[in-house]
Write a protein that holds these residues in place. Structure first.
Motif, PDB file in Angstrom:
ATOM      1  N   LEU A 199       0.832  -1.204   0.000  1.00 50.70           N
ATOM      2  CA  LEU A 199       0.000   0.000   0.000  1.00 50.70           C
ATOM      3  C   LEU A 199       0.864   1.250   0.000  1.00 50.70           C
ATOM      4  N   LEU A 200       1.866   1.278   0.855  1.00 45.97           N
ATOM      5  CA  LEU A 200       2.728   2.453   0.936  1.00 45.97           C
ATOM      6  C   LEU A 200       3.453   2.689  -0.379  1.00 45.97           C
ATOM      7  N   GLU A 201       3.940   1.643  -0.994  1.00 44.72           N
ATOM      8  CA  GLU A 201       4.682   1.781  -2.244  1.00 44.72           C
ATOM      9  C   GLU A 201       3.786   2.213  -3.405  1.00 44.72           C
ATOM     10  N   SER A 202       2.478   1.980  -3.274  1.00 42.51           N
ATOM     11  CA  SER A 202       1.559   2.349  -4.351  1.00 42.51           C
ATOM     12  C   SER A 202       1.215   3.829  -4.362  1.00 42.51           C
ATOM     13  N   ILE A 203       1.557   4.531  -3.292  1.00 38.52           N
ATOM     14  CA  ILE A 203       1.203   5.949  -3.171  1.00 38.52           C
ATOM     15  C   ILE A 203       2.252   6.806  -3.854  1.00 38.52           C
ATOM     16  N   GLN A 204       1.811   7.752  -4.646  1.00 35.98           N
ATOM     17  CA  GLN A 204       2.735   8.645  -5.334  1.00 35.98           C
ATOM     18  C   GLN A 204       3.559   9.439  -4.319  1.00 35.98           C
TER      19      GLN A 204
END
Length: 368
Positions: A199-204
């Motif tokens: 989830l964290l890595e998916s955030i710009q």
């Protein structure tokens, strides 16, 4: 002789409960008396609950209200007390042990009851019935505030309210924040489980973060507005009844908006660390989350009214909005570039649990 700590009621989460946690840490031999507790086992063997805890009244704070003031005046005597320390945001400052009426009472006021004194800031006080009750209670509440040997408030903002309503001055002791816990891990992303990490890595990157309960007065819509004004993506973290409204507003926004519901602490701390800035527009008496963000090394944007701007100014940790216009939001985001992020966690240390306990201990010792 020991002390007596009193608090309105106990919930599993809440800033006022964290204050009482530190009271108990500082004074481990003190008894603790509350109206009722919804967190069994907290505060250990020394916790006692009032008769209200054994009735359905505990499930309705509004229904319990008429019974609270007389209950505070009849705290059962367990032993001789040297002092009373009251954690009050409603009527706990009315506390009295009938057979020990001369005990010095120290009141840590989170606020004089807002829905009684300033209903414009608390919707619970806006009904006709609430206003009638408030008119009757105000004189008594002010009289009981005069009983305190000394009063401490959690910000200059609250100090001004206490002076205006209770006609009492106070010393400001900022509430505790677990700065040591946040700064104990240099990269919180490494502490996440696989789902949280994805989830964290998916955030710009470069996003603005807003986090709180999803309720109207938190003004999370202004976090999205700040993202639109500055062209930055937005992350909103929290939970509450207005989730649907926030999701809809995010879909309409001109920038990407991600809603993270009920993050665990480790994910919240990782979100703090990766954010370009934390936006906190709510009018609060103090505001714990801006200090948490600063402890994580992230600068903060706060509104022009309320206690949150005091921590930001003291720690040189961000920007105070001049108003809520799009231009003011855009300029504030730009100005975050000039905040010294590297030294920010150390500066946030002035709000630590340890600093709070030391100030409370000195305040009590000097007042007895």
């Amino acid at each position: 002789m020991a002390g007596l700590i009193v608090h309105e009621w106990v919930e599993k989460t809440g800033g006022s409960e964290k204050v009482v946690d530190q009271f108990v840490h500082q004074f481990p031999d003190a008894d603790v008396f509350v109206l009722w507790s919804n967190d069994p086992g907290r505060f250990g063997q020394n916790l006692r609950e009032s008769w209200i805890s054994r009735t359905p009244l505990r499930r309705s704070k509004v229904t319990a209200l008429p019974f609270e003031i007389p209950t505070w005046r009849r705290i059962p005597e367990r032993r001789s007390y040297e002092w009373i320390l009251s954690s009050s945001h409603l009527f706990a400052h009315h506390a009295r042990v009938p057979r020990q009426r001369d005990i010095p009472k120290f009141v840590y006021a989170h606020t004089p009851a807002r829905y009684i004194w300033e209903p414009d800031l608390d919707e619970r006080g806006r009904s006709a019935a609430a206003r009638v009750i408030s008119t009757a209670i105000k004189p008594l509440d002010r009289i009981r505030a005069q009983e305190a040997r000394a009063i401490a408030t959690n910000s200059e903002f609250t100090r001004a309210r206490a002076k205006r309503t209770w006609h009492r001055d106070s010393v400001v002791i900022y509430p505790p924040v677990d700065v040591a816990r946040i700064t104990s891990t240099s990269v919180w992303a490494e502490a996440l489980d696989e789902q949280e990490r994805l989830l964290l890595e998916s955030i710009q990157p470069g996003y603005l973060l807003g986090a709180s309960r999803f309720v109207s007065y938190k003004r999370l819509d202004l976090v999205i507005a700040a993202g639109e004004a500055s062209g930055r993506p937005v992350v909103i973290a929290g939970a509450g009844g207005l989730k649907g409204d926030i999701v809809r507003r995010g879909k309409e926004a001109s920038v990407p908006v991600v809603v993270v519901e009920s993050p665990r602490d480790r994910l919240l701390f990782a979100l703090y660390q990766r954010a370009f800035g934390f936006v906190f527009p709510a009018v609060e008496d103090f505001g714990i989350m801006p200090v948490e963000a600063m402890a994580a090394g992230t600068p903060v944007i706060v509104g022009p009214v309320g206690g949150a701007k005091e921590s930001v100014n003291a720690a040189q940790g961000g920007v105070v909005l001049r108003d809520y216009s799009s231009e003011s939001l855009r300029e504030a985001v730009i100005d975050l570039e000039h905040v010294d992020r590297r030294g920010l966690p150390a500066r946030a240390g002035m709000f630590s649990n340890e600093a709070f306990r030391a100030r409370i201990g000195d305040w009590i010792a000097n007042g007895i």
